[in-house]
Design an enzyme around this catalytic site. Structure first.
Site, PDB file in Angstrom:
ATOM      1  N   GLY A 143      -9.347   1.568  -1.759  1.00 31.76           N
ATOM      2  CA  GLY A 143      -8.806   1.154  -3.016  1.00 31.76           C
ATOM      3  C   GLY A 143      -7.731   0.223  -2.952  1.00 31.76           C
ATOM      4  N   GLN A 144      -6.984  -0.386  -4.070  1.00 30.79           N
ATOM      5  CA  GLN A 144      -6.246  -1.393  -4.136  1.00 30.79           C
ATOM      6  C   GLN A 144      -4.977  -1.125  -2.936  1.00 30.79           C
ATOM      7  OE1 GLN A 144      -3.888  -2.057  -7.752  1.00 30.79           O
ATOM      8  NE2 GLN A 144      -3.279  -4.029  -6.993  1.00 30.79           N
ATOM      9  N   ILE A 152     -14.674   8.073  -0.509  1.00 28.95           N
ATOM     10  CA  ILE A 152     -15.923   8.712  -0.895  1.00 28.95           C
ATOM     11  C   ILE A 152     -16.872   7.374  -0.770  1.00 28.95           C
ATOM     12  CG2 ILE A 152     -15.876   8.033  -3.228  1.00 28.95           C
ATOM     13  CD1 ILE A 152     -16.669  10.992  -3.668  1.00 28.95           C
ATOM     14  N   ASP A 176     -14.863  13.162   1.029  1.00 27.90           N
ATOM     15  CA  ASP A 176     -14.808  13.395  -0.258  1.00 27.90           C
ATOM     16  C   ASP A 176     -13.527  14.398  -0.182  1.00 27.90           C
ATOM     17  OD1 ASP A 176     -14.797  14.208  -2.807  1.00 27.90           O
ATOM     18  OD2 ASP A 176     -16.788  14.988  -2.905  1.00 27.90           O
ATOM     19  N   TYR A 232      -3.510  11.134 -16.903  1.00 28.32           N
ATOM     20  CA  TYR A 232      -2.911  10.795 -15.563  1.00 28.32           C
ATOM     21  C   TYR A 232      -1.698  11.040 -15.238  1.00 28.32           C
ATOM     22  CZ  TYR A 232      -1.594   6.990 -12.030  1.00 28.32           C
ATOM     23  OH  TYR A 232      -1.126   6.346 -10.881  1.00 28.32           O
ATOM     24  N   LYS A 254       0.159  13.637 -12.606  1.00 28.35           N
ATOM     25  CA  LYS A 254       1.315  13.175 -11.466  1.00 28.35           C
ATOM     26  C   LYS A 254       2.513  14.041 -11.802  1.00 28.35           C
ATOM     27  CE  LYS A 254      -0.557   9.504  -9.526  1.00 28.35           C
ATOM     28  NZ  LYS A 254      -1.084   9.738  -8.196  1.00 28.35           N
TER      29      LYS A 254
HETATM   30  P1  NAD Z   1      -7.882   2.631  -6.421  1.00 35.45           P
HETATM   31  O1  NAD Z   1      -8.590   3.168  -7.716  1.00 35.45           O
HETATM   32  O2  NAD Z   1      -7.931   1.279  -6.378  1.00 35.45           O
HETATM   33  O3  NAD Z   1      -8.486   3.320  -5.330  1.00 35.45           O
HETATM   34  C1  NAD Z   1      -8.842   4.735  -5.079  1.00 35.45           C
HETATM   35  C2  NAD Z   1      -9.892   5.233  -4.083  1.00 35.45           C
HETATM   36  O4  NAD Z   1     -10.023   6.658  -4.204  1.00 35.45           O
HETATM   37  C3  NAD Z   1     -11.224   4.323  -4.397  1.00 35.45           C
HETATM   38  O5  NAD Z   1     -11.194   3.650  -3.165  1.00 35.45           O
HETATM   39  C4  NAD Z   1     -12.141   5.482  -4.642  1.00 35.45           C
HETATM   40  O6  NAD Z   1     -13.369   5.119  -4.073  1.00 35.45           O
HETATM   41  C5  NAD Z   1     -11.609   6.612  -3.773  1.00 35.45           C
HETATM   42  N1  NAD Z   1     -12.116   7.958  -4.227  1.00 35.45           N
HETATM   43  C6  NAD Z   1     -12.373   8.343  -5.553  1.00 35.45           C
HETATM   44  N2  NAD Z   1     -12.633   9.599  -5.697  1.00 35.45           N
HETATM   45  C7  NAD Z   1     -12.728  10.138  -4.326  1.00 35.45           C
HETATM   46  C8  NAD Z   1     -12.973  11.183  -3.841  1.00 35.45           C
HETATM   47  N3  NAD Z   1     -13.347  12.326  -4.313  1.00 35.45           N
HETATM   48  N4  NAD Z   1     -12.770  11.468  -2.239  1.00 35.45           N
HETATM   49  C9  NAD Z   1     -12.125  10.469  -1.544  1.00 35.45           C
HETATM   50  N5  NAD Z   1     -11.895   9.007  -1.964  1.00 35.45           N
HETATM   51  C10 NAD Z   1     -12.195   8.971  -3.511  1.00 35.45           C
HETATM   52  O7  NAD Z   1      -6.453   3.230  -6.474  1.00 35.45           O
HETATM   53  P2  NAD Z   1      -5.093   2.756  -5.809  1.00 35.45           P
HETATM   54  O8  NAD Z   1      -4.536   1.467  -7.042  1.00 35.45           O
HETATM   55  O9  NAD Z   1      -5.479   2.216  -4.538  1.00 35.45           O
HETATM   56  O10 NAD Z   1      -4.225   4.063  -6.168  1.00 35.45           O
HETATM   57  C11 NAD Z   1      -3.774   4.754  -4.883  1.00 35.45           C
HETATM   58  C12 NAD Z   1      -2.905   5.765  -5.235  1.00 35.45           C
HETATM   59  O11 NAD Z   1      -1.563   5.110  -5.672  1.00 35.45           O
HETATM   60  C13 NAD Z   1      -3.398   6.708  -6.458  1.00 35.45           C
HETATM   61  O12 NAD Z   1      -2.679   7.866  -6.186  1.00 35.45           O
HETATM   62  C14 NAD Z   1      -2.605   6.079  -7.891  1.00 35.45           C
HETATM   63  O13 NAD Z   1      -2.213   7.038  -8.629  1.00 35.45           O
HETATM   64  C15 NAD Z   1      -1.348   5.503  -7.121  1.00 35.45           C
HETATM   65  N6  NAD Z   1      -0.541   4.399  -7.942  1.00 35.45           N
HETATM   66  C16 NAD Z   1      -1.222   3.180  -7.734  1.00 35.45           C
HETATM   67  C17 NAD Z   1      -0.677   2.240  -8.521  1.00 35.45           C
HETATM   68  C18 NAD Z   1      -1.258   0.947  -8.857  1.00 35.45           C
HETATM   69  O14 NAD Z   1      -0.676   0.059  -9.384  1.00 35.45           O
HETATM   70  N7  NAD Z   1      -2.322   0.587  -8.227  1.00 35.45           N
HETATM   71  C19 NAD Z   1       0.468   2.540  -9.139  1.00 35.45           C
HETATM   72  C20 NAD Z   1       1.101   3.782  -9.411  1.00 35.45           C
HETATM   73  C21 NAD Z   1       0.515   4.645  -8.534  1.00 35.45           C
END
Ligand code: NAD
Length: 314
Positions: free
Chosen positions: A13-14, A37, A51, A140, A144
């Site tokens: 992810g990001q 996943i 997963d 969401y 949290k």
């Molecule tokens: P994202 O959506 O970019 O990445 C999430 C990843 O989780 C994806 O690569 C997806 O394939 C994977 N995923 C989904 N279901 C899955 C499963 N069952 N098993 C394993 N992997 C699985 O999210 P992100 O932006 O990288 O966020 C990561 C964390 O940071 C999250 O908890 C999010 O709530 C938190 N967060 C992010 C931000 C933001 O601005 N990006 C802000 C606040 C909090």
């Protein structure tokens, strides 16, 4: 058996893309197992499909690798969570509980991200304090708040060393964002460097807390390296850098690209943004473990445009 590994869930992810690279740079490539996943866009070593809903697979990976820390990032984000609320609740809750249970059994440490989405309409809009009302208006945010309390419970009752940060919107130029309410602050740059106008899904004057990814990653490593006695918050720390509106961001981009145009067409995400604080008080993180952001709005905009322009030229 390999010894002393770090496992990252949701690593494609990001946030995971950048945190994986930073952890490998710091502790060695072989020390970090990236899991998700789905397969990564670029195949590489040190990746496993996992997963997080499958606790047996998670337990086996932790046991087989002798992992000492799990960075648990897999989650549904705020906007995609509103579109699939039941799935968001299931993944965000059961995924976390699986990680906490395996950590309790094996003695692993855990990093788990919370979010400014824990705050709702009754929290102060500015200088939003560490301890205040948390009545979120999104699935969401509810997940949290519940997750923060589970983390604190596992620490107090089971002694799990679990640490957390309430991230603001994260801005980065590698992986694209995954369905959050602050995604506009990344998408806008991609349109700007392509010479396209941007249709923003939030209103021009919607101020939200944001952070440039290098600061988010540095702060995360700093929290995880702090001595346990310095960690006074076992729910999640407020964590801040700067706040801006879409109009202020567009103006900052226009200082580099004067032709750039931004149009405002708020959609369902406006309601989510309106329920969040505009600015966060992160004094507890600063005093407990020395948090200090490096990037302001102007530095972030300069680096984002330079990096995406260089990518486009390749
Ligand atoms: P994202 O959506 O970019 O990445 C999430 C990843 O989780 C994806 O690569 C997806 O394939 C994977 N995923 C989904 N279901 C899955 C499963 N069952 N098993 C394993 N992997 C699985 O999210 P992100 O932006 O990288 O966020 C990561 C964390 O940071 C999250 O908890 C999010 O709530 C938190 N967060 C992010 C931000 C933001 O601005 N990006 C802000 C606040 C909090």
């Amino acid at each position: 058996m390999l010894q002393q590994q770090i496992i990252i869930t949701g690593a494609n992810g990001q946030l995971g893309t950048e945190l994986t690279a930073a952890l490998r740079a710091r502790y060695g490539t072989d020390s970090v197992i990236a899991t998700d996943i789905r397969q990564p866009a670029v195949a590489g070593t040190g990746f496993r499909l996992l997963d997080v809903m499958d606790i047996e697979a998670l337990r086996a990976l932790v046991t087989d690798t002798g992992a000492h820390t799990i960075y648990h990032l897999a989650a549904f984000l705020s906007a995609s969570g509103e579109q699939r609320p039941q799935q968001a609740w299931d993944l965000n809750m059961q995924g976390l509980l699986n990680v906490l249970e395996v950590a309790r059994e094996t003695g692993c440490r855990v990093f788990w991200p919370s979010s400014i989405a824990v705050f709702g309409a009754h929290a102060p809009k500015t200088h939003c304090p560490q301890h205040t009302v948390t009545q979120p208006g999104t699935v969401y945010g509810i997940s949290k708040v519940a997750g923060e309390n589970w983390c604190q419970y596992y620490h107090h009752v089971h002694g799990v060393d679990v640490r957390s940060i309430r991230y603001p919107g994260l801005i980065s130029h590698t992986a694209l964002p995954g369905g959050g309410t602050t995604d506009y602050a990344v998408d806008i740059f991609h349109h700007a460097v392509r010479g396209e106008a941007y249709h923003c899904f939030l209103a021009a004057g919607t101020a939200l807390p944001m952070m440039y990814m290098p600061d988010a990653v540095a702060g995360t490593l700093q929290l995880m390296e702090a001595p346990a006695e310095a960690i006074n918050i076992r729910t999640a720390y407020n964590f801040a850098a700067f706040s801006f509106t879409p109009q202020q961001l567009a103006a900052a981009i226009q200082r580099h690209l004067p032709e750039f145009a931004c149009l405002y067409e708020p959609d369902f995400r406006q309601r989510i943004a309106d329920s969040w604080p505009q600015q966060i008080d992160d004094n507890q993180a600063r005093s407990d473990w020395g948090w200090q952001p490096r990037y302001g709005l102007e530095e972030m905009v300069r680096e984002m445009l330079a990096a995406l322009t260089a990518n486009a030229a390749r």
